[in-house]
Design a protein around this motif. Structure first.
Motif, PDB file in Angstrom:
ATOM      1  N   LEU A 183       0.778  -1.243   0.000  1.00 59.29           N
ATOM      2  CA  LEU A 183       0.000   0.000   0.000  1.00 59.29           C
ATOM      3  C   LEU A 183       0.805   1.286   0.000  1.00 59.29           C
ATOM      4  O   LEU A 183       0.304   2.340  -0.422  1.00 59.29           O
ATOM      5  N   ILE A 184       2.028   1.273   0.479  1.00 56.13           N
ATOM      6  CA  ILE A 184       2.684   2.541   0.792  1.00 56.13           C
ATOM      7  C   ILE A 184       2.922   3.423  -0.437  1.00 56.13           C
ATOM      8  O   ILE A 184       2.667   4.638  -0.392  1.00 56.13           O
ATOM      9  N   ASP A 185       3.381   2.853  -1.529  1.00 57.10           N
ATOM     10  CA  ASP A 185       3.685   3.688  -2.694  1.00 57.10           C
ATOM     11  C   ASP A 185       2.431   4.343  -3.256  1.00 57.10           C
ATOM     12  O   ASP A 185       2.448   5.528  -3.625  1.00 57.10           O
ATOM     13  N   ARG A 186       1.337   3.581  -3.325  1.00 61.86           N
ATOM     14  CA  ARG A 186       0.101   4.143  -3.867  1.00 61.86           C
ATOM     15  C   ARG A 186      -0.460   5.232  -2.947  1.00 61.86           C
ATOM     16  O   ARG A 186      -0.938   6.266  -3.425  1.00 61.86           O
ATOM     17  N   LEU A 187      -0.389   5.012  -1.645  1.00 64.39           N
ATOM     18  CA  LEU A 187      -0.878   6.034  -0.708  1.00 64.39           C
ATOM     19  C   LEU A 187      -0.041   7.308  -0.820  1.00 64.39           C
ATOM     20  O   LEU A 187      -0.582   8.419  -0.795  1.00 64.39           O
ATOM     21  N   ARG A 188       1.248   7.165  -0.917  1.00 63.50           N
ATOM     22  CA  ARG A 188       2.112   8.344  -1.025  1.00 63.50           C
ATOM     23  C   ARG A 188       1.891   9.061  -2.355  1.00 63.50           C
ATOM     24  O   ARG A 188       2.015  10.279  -2.434  1.00 63.50           O
ATOM     25  N   GLU A 189       1.559   8.302  -3.392  1.00 65.51           N
ATOM     26  CA  GLU A 189       1.281   8.913  -4.692  1.00 65.51           C
ATOM     27  C   GLU A 189      -0.025   9.713  -4.649  1.00 65.51           C
ATOM     28  O   GLU A 189      -0.102  10.828  -5.181  1.00 65.51           O
ATOM     29  N   LEU A 190      -1.045   9.155  -4.014  1.00 68.28           N
ATOM     30  CA  LEU A 190      -2.357   9.801  -3.985  1.00 68.28           C
ATOM     31  C   LEU A 190      -2.424  10.948  -2.981  1.00 68.28           C
ATOM     32  O   LEU A 190      -3.137  11.929  -3.202  1.00 68.28           O
ATOM     33  N   PHE A 191      -1.721  10.798  -1.860  1.00 65.29           N
ATOM     34  CA  PHE A 191      -1.857  11.759  -0.771  1.00 65.29           C
ATOM     35  C   PHE A 191      -0.501  12.419  -0.482  1.00 65.29           C
ATOM     36  O   PHE A 191       0.076  12.272   0.598  1.00 65.29           O
ATOM     37  N   GLU A 193       1.819  12.844   5.389  1.00 62.48           N
ATOM     38  CA  GLU A 193       2.899  11.910   5.678  1.00 62.48           C
ATOM     39  C   GLU A 193       2.276  10.547   5.969  1.00 62.48           C
ATOM     40  O   GLU A 193       1.475  10.408   6.905  1.00 62.48           O
ATOM     41  N   ILE A 194       2.606   9.544   5.182  1.00 63.87           N
ATOM     42  CA  ILE A 194       2.073   8.194   5.346  1.00 63.87           C
ATOM     43  C   ILE A 194       3.051   7.407   6.204  1.00 63.87           C
ATOM     44  O   ILE A 194       4.207   7.195   5.815  1.00 63.87           O
TER      45      ILE A 194
END
Length: 244
Positions: free
Chosen positions: A22-30, A34-35
């Protein structure tokens, strides 16, 4: 933390697989947040050393420890997100069966949890009882630590690997490598891929979909099927961002 600094989305997860997925997609979207993942490397919903303590207090203590360790202030936090594997713990007791010919102590199947001994059956029934009660408590919680932080729990049904790869009993040694390979080959956004495993919900609002997803997974043997409500996690972050 300065007023214009990024808000923190704190994700409590069971292991590294969730973060890898999940981390890369969350950082891309948001990008404006800070994720921060905090793998627990253990089952906090069934911790033998903390039985008797309310599960909300147990999770609240974990959150407070993270905040101290990371030196976050209350005002820094956008939301606390908790992702769990149900491990089929929401199934009826009659669907935990003994197979004396089975070599593995516990084996997850589409319609039952199969165990090799009566003693292991009792262990699984006890685990299912405690984990299911804790899950039902926390899936109705919307804030934590004296209502200071937005909170929401999301699930992968039996486990993440079962949902993604249809692998009912994955090997721990290959989990991260398999997810990395999966992401390399994924041609559509991750949340869109996961939507195919989201329970049908006629409701339109986020809250109604969230409740419907938990109602689905709690019924019959659905927690042994391939299912997840993690796509709603993306909506939840958007919702809390809109409230800033």
């Amino acid at each position: 933390m300065a007023k214009n600094r990024k808000k923190v989305v704190l994700l409590i997860v069971e292991g590294e697989s969730d973060e890898t997925l999940l981390i890369d997609r969350l950082r891309e979207l948001f990008k404006d947040h800070e994720i921060r993942f905090e793998p627990q490397r253990g089952d906090i919903l069934y911790d033998i050393n903390k039985q008797g303590k309310p599960i909300k207090d147990t999770i609240g203590e974990i959150v407070k420890e993270v905040l101290i360790k990371r030196k976050f202030k209350q005002s820094d936090i956008l939301a606390v997100i908790h992702i769990v594997d149900t491990d089929g713990c929401l199934i009826p007791e009659d669907n935990v069966l003994v197979d004396n010919q089975q070599e593995a102590l516990t084996y997850y199947q589409n319609n039952c949890i199969s165990v090799s001994t009566e003693a292991q059956k009792n262990n699984i029934l006890n685990r299912n009882d405690i984990r299911s009660r804790n899950i039902r408590t926390m899936n109705s919680v919307s804030s934590i630590v004296s209502n200071k932080y937005n909170y929401q729990m999301f699930y992968f049904s039996r486990n993440l690997e079962h949902v993604i790869f249809d692998d009912p009993n994955p090997s721990s040694e290959t989990k991260v490598d398999n997810i990395e390979a999966f992401l390399d080959d994924l041609a559509i956004p991750l949340e869109r891929y996961l939507l195919q495993f989201m329970p049908d919900a006629d409701a339109e609002s986020y809250n109604e979909q969230y409740i419907a997803s938990w109602t689905f997974i709690s019924q019959g043997i659905n927690s042994l099927q391939r299912s997840t409500n993690v796509p709603l996690m993306f909506n939840f972050i958007e919702l809390k961002t809109s409230e800033l």
